[in-house]
Scaffold this motif. Structure first.
Motif, PDB file in Angstrom:
ATOM      1  N   SER A  48       0.819  -1.208   0.000  1.00 29.92           N
ATOM      2  CA  SER A  48       0.000   0.000   0.000  1.00 29.92           C
ATOM      3  C   SER A  48       0.851   1.255   0.000  1.00 29.92           C
ATOM      4  CB  SER A  48      -0.916  -0.005   1.233  1.00 29.92           C
ATOM      5  OG  SER A  48      -0.143  -0.023   2.426  1.00 29.92           O
ATOM      6  N   SER A  49       2.197   1.125   0.152  1.00 26.36           N
ATOM      7  CA  SER A  49       3.058   2.298   0.182  1.00 26.36           C
ATOM      8  C   SER A  49       3.136   2.995  -1.170  1.00 26.36           C
ATOM      9  CB  SER A  49       4.468   1.898   0.632  1.00 26.36           C
ATOM     10  OG  SER A  49       4.444   1.375   1.929  1.00 26.36           O
ATOM     11  N   LEU A  50       3.064   2.235  -2.271  1.00 28.24           N
ATOM     12  CA  LEU A  50       3.079   2.805  -3.613  1.00 28.24           C
ATOM     13  C   LEU A  50       1.904   2.241  -4.401  1.00 28.24           C
ATOM     14  CD1 LEU A  50       6.829   2.733  -4.754  1.00 28.24           C
ATOM     15  CD2 LEU A  50       5.524   4.671  -3.900  1.00 28.24           C
ATOM     16  N   ASP A  51       1.220   3.112  -5.132  1.00 28.23           N
ATOM     17  CA  ASP A  51       0.138   2.638  -5.984  1.00 28.23           C
ATOM     18  C   ASP A  51       0.046   3.509  -7.230  1.00 28.23           C
ATOM     19  OD1 ASP A  51      -1.129   4.987  -5.139  1.00 28.23           O
ATOM     20  OD2 ASP A  51      -2.403   3.955  -3.696  1.00 28.23           O
ATOM     21  N   ASN A  52      -0.920   3.178  -8.082  1.00 31.41           N
ATOM     22  CA  ASN A  52      -1.152   3.925  -9.332  1.00 31.41           C
ATOM     23  C   ASN A  52       0.098   3.973 -10.222  1.00 31.41           C
ATOM     24  OD1 ASN A  52      -3.698   4.356  -8.342  1.00 31.41           O
ATOM     25  ND2 ASN A  52      -3.520   6.577  -8.142  1.00 31.41           N
ATOM     26  N   ALA A  53       0.843   2.884 -10.263  1.00 31.87           N
ATOM     27  CA  ALA A  53       2.047   2.860 -11.094  1.00 31.87           C
ATOM     28  C   ALA A  53       1.689   2.854 -12.571  1.00 31.87           C
ATOM     29  CB  ALA A  53       2.890   1.633 -10.756  1.00 31.87           C
ATOM     30  N   ARG A  54       2.382   3.664 -13.364  1.00 32.37           N
ATOM     31  CA  ARG A  54       2.148   3.718 -14.807  1.00 32.37           C
ATOM     32  C   ARG A  54       3.423   4.157 -15.507  1.00 32.37           C
ATOM     33  NH1 ARG A  54       1.448   8.888 -16.853  1.00 32.37           N
ATOM     34  NH2 ARG A  54       1.281  10.547 -15.290  1.00 32.37           N
ATOM     35  N   ILE A  55       3.585   3.744 -16.742  1.00 28.62           N
ATOM     36  CA  ILE A  55       4.728   4.169 -17.554  1.00 28.62           C
ATOM     37  C   ILE A  55       4.393   5.521 -18.184  1.00 28.62           C
ATOM     38  CG2 ILE A  55       6.259   3.611 -19.463  1.00 28.62           C
ATOM     39  CD1 ILE A  55       6.506   1.712 -17.120  1.00 28.62           C
ATOM     40  N   ALA A  56       5.211   6.526 -17.898  1.00 29.05           N
ATOM     41  CA  ALA A  56       4.965   7.874 -18.404  1.00 29.05           C
ATOM     42  C   ALA A  56       5.726   8.161 -19.694  1.00 29.05           C
ATOM     43  CB  ALA A  56       5.355   8.906 -17.355  1.00 29.05           C
ATOM     44  N   ALA A  57       6.825   7.447 -19.935  1.00 32.39           N
ATOM     45  CA  ALA A  57       7.614   7.674 -21.152  1.00 32.39           C
ATOM     46  C   ALA A  57       8.419   6.421 -21.456  1.00 32.39           C
ATOM     47  CB  ALA A  57       8.550   8.877 -20.979  1.00 32.39           C
ATOM     48  N   HIS A  58       8.530   6.114 -22.752  1.00 34.16           N
ATOM     49  CA  HIS A  58       9.362   5.013 -23.233  1.00 34.16           C
ATOM     50  C   HIS A  58      10.535   5.613 -24.002  1.00 34.16           C
ATOM     51  CE1 HIS A  58       6.298   1.903 -22.337  1.00 34.16           C
ATOM     52  NE2 HIS A  58       5.431   2.860 -22.651  1.00 34.16           N
ATOM     53  N   PHE A  59      11.708   4.964 -23.915  1.00 34.77           N
ATOM     54  CA  PHE A  59      12.903   5.476 -24.564  1.00 34.77           C
ATOM     55  C   PHE A  59      13.464   4.446 -25.551  1.00 34.77           C
ATOM     56  CE2 PHE A  59      12.999   7.236 -20.123  1.00 34.77           C
ATOM     57  CZ  PHE A  59      12.560   8.500 -20.463  1.00 34.77           C
ATOM     58  N   ASP A  60      14.234   4.949 -26.510  1.00 34.72           N
ATOM     59  CA  ASP A  60      14.761   4.111 -27.584  1.00 34.72           C
ATOM     60  C   ASP A  60      16.061   3.435 -27.164  1.00 34.72           C
ATOM     61  OD1 ASP A  60      15.405   2.909 -29.955  1.00 34.72           O
ATOM     62  OD2 ASP A  60      15.907   4.771 -31.008  1.00 34.72           O
ATOM     63  N   LEU A  61      15.998   2.150 -26.907  1.00 35.04           N
ATOM     64  CA  LEU A  61      17.168   1.405 -26.460  1.00 35.04           C
ATOM     65  C   LEU A  61      18.263   1.378 -27.520  1.00 35.04           C
ATOM     66  CD1 LEU A  61      18.276  -0.362 -24.135  1.00 35.04           C
ATOM     67  CD2 LEU A  61      17.251  -2.326 -25.285  1.00 35.04           C
ATOM     68  N   ALA A  62      17.882   1.218 -28.774  1.00 35.33           N
ATOM     69  CA  ALA A  62      18.867   1.123 -29.851  1.00 35.33           C
ATOM     70  C   ALA A  62      19.687   2.398 -30.006  1.00 35.33           C
ATOM     71  CB  ALA A  62      18.168   0.787 -31.165  1.00 35.33           C
ATOM     72  N   SER A  63      19.139   3.531 -29.549  1.00 33.05           N
ATOM     73  CA  SER A  63      19.853   4.812 -29.630  1.00 33.05           C
ATOM     74  C   SER A  63      20.683   5.085 -28.384  1.00 33.05           C
ATOM     75  CB  SER A  63      18.850   5.956 -29.837  1.00 33.05           C
ATOM     76  OG  SER A  63      18.154   5.799 -31.056  1.00 33.05           O
ATOM     77  N   GLY A  64      20.758   4.118 -27.506  1.00 30.43           N
ATOM     78  CA  GLY A  64      21.529   4.300 -26.279  1.00 30.43           C
ATOM     79  C   GLY A  64      20.820   5.124 -25.235  1.00 30.43           C
ATOM     80  N   ARG A  65      19.494   5.286 -25.362  1.00 30.52           N
ATOM     81  CA  ARG A  65      18.751   6.107 -24.406  1.00 30.52           C
ATOM     82  C   ARG A  65      18.354   5.261 -23.194  1.00 30.52           C
ATOM     83  NH1 ARG A  65      15.434  10.310 -28.404  1.00 30.52           N
ATOM     84  NH2 ARG A  65      17.352  11.157 -29.308  1.00 30.52           N
ATOM     85  N   THR A  66      19.383   4.922 -22.444  1.00 30.57           N
ATOM     86  CA  THR A  66      19.234   4.148 -21.217  1.00 30.57           C
ATOM     87  C   THR A  66      19.326   5.121 -20.047  1.00 30.57           C
ATOM     88  OG1 THR A  66      21.615   3.737 -21.341  1.00 30.57           O
ATOM     89  CG2 THR A  66      20.159   2.014 -22.180  1.00 30.57           C
TER      90      THR A  66
END
Length: 352
Positions: A48-66
């Motif tokens: 119950s400490s964390l809720d409403n988890a969602r992905i806000a942005a995806h990044f391009d792995l092939a471009s090195g955006r880690t």
């Protein structure tokens, strides 16, 4: 895994190889079965400490955006370093990503960068005036160090750090205008004036040393002390700042956190949230050092690297170093009525 690796840039592939060996999931000696829930779809928020988890942005792995580290602005925008891309970026509240700077590639390609063998941007922090400070590790004397990016300006190195080290975590003490830097290879916390200049070794306590891969990593200034996580040892270390700015005795405040990459205080005493890179989890660590797992891969975590808080909103970056699937920025809500944030824009006010 072979198919995943083929989609990565050469530098990201090197990082995957290193992290796969060093951060293979292992049970925490401090955990109990009750603290380590099964990773089912229902466990996106396993406490119950964390809720409403969602992905806000995806990044391009092939471009090195880690994404390796994160700093927040009062308006909710986030600033991240893309390790393999040698970049600093702004992620707006709507998930739009804009590259602010790409750092110069070293003449040798960065092959001498300790442990990893490629150049990478790492820790980042933001000053009240919007100035960004961040770290660049290249294995070369001309580029490794602390860099600064003023609003609308160009990146510039303001302090050199040893080419044989790996600067990783970065924190700003706004009161003294001092930057602190963890070196994951040399087992050192460096001290650098925010105006730039010569770096001095502030602490070389044994608790900061690695056991073969990366030692001191995430870093925060909190309640009159510098706190650091040790990735290899799975610990959180507190070092008080003594009169005159000297380092006090290092003490371990939490253990059993394998692959701890970064952490952030929740604003309730010394309680903190920590990203466990290898196991793909976020842990809630109490002031007494005990901990529980509050987010898992079921929420979308992919080798989480950093965590930050604004109000009751928790930001978690995932670099997908080992999973090779979906580097992203995840948002969740801290469901705790006792919480007050430590962000300057909220200091002294109850979170809403």
């Amino acid at each position: 895994m072979v198919k995943k690796l083929s989609r990565l840039s050469a530098s990201a592939a090197v990082l995957v190889t290193a992290l796969t060996a060093a951060l293979a999931p292992a049970p925490s000696p401090a955990s109990t079965p009750a603290e380590t829930p099964s990773m089912t779809a229902a466990s996106a928020a396993v406490s119950s400490s964390l809720d409403n988890a969602r992905i806000a942005a995806h990044f391009d792995l092939a471009s090195g955006r880690t994404p390796e580290n994160i700093a927040l602005a009062p308006d909710g925008d986030a600033y991240v370093t893309f390790a393999a891309g040698r970049q600093v970026a702004k992620v707006s509240r709507d998930g739009t990503t804009r590259i602010l700077a790409t750092l110069p590639k070293p003449a040798d390609g960065g092959v001498r960068t300790p442990v990893l063998g490629f150049p990478l941007t790492v820790g980042i922090t933001r000053a009240h005036d919007g100035t960004l400070y961040f770290l660049y590790a290249t294995g070369t004397a001309d580029l490794t160090g602390v860099w600064r990016l003023r609003p609308g300006g160009r990146p510039e190195r303001i302090a050199a750090l040893p080419a044989g080290g790996l600067p990783n975590g970065l924190a700003l003490d706004a009161r003294t205008r001092t930057l602190y830097v963890t070196d994951s290879v040399l087992g050192t916390i460096w001290r650098v004036p925010a105006t730039g200049g010569t770096a001095t070794a502030w602490s070389t306590a044994p608790e900061l040393a690695s056991t073969g891969f990366l030692g001191a990593n995430g870093l925060k200034v909190h309640h009159g002390a510098v706190w650091a996580g040790n990735l290899d040892r799975g610990t959180v270390v507190r070092i008080p700042v003594l009169p005159g700015g000297h380092a006090g005795e290092a003490r371990i405040r939490a253990t059993g956190l394998p692959g701890i990459d970064d952490f952030a205080f929740t604003g309730h005493g010394d309680r903190l949230l920590a990203t466990l890179n290898g196991t793909g989890q976020v842990a809630l660590v109490q002031g007494d050092g005990s901990h529980s797992i509050v987010l898992t891969g079921a929420a979308g975590l992919q080798n989480p690297t950093a965590v930050a808080l604004r109000g009751r909103t928790v930001y978690v970056t995932s670099a997908a170093y080992v999973t090779g699937q979906d580097p992203n920025l995840l948002l969740a809500r801290l469901n705790d009525q006792r919480h007050t944030t430590t962000h300057p824009a909220y200091r002294g006010r109850r979170a809403r």
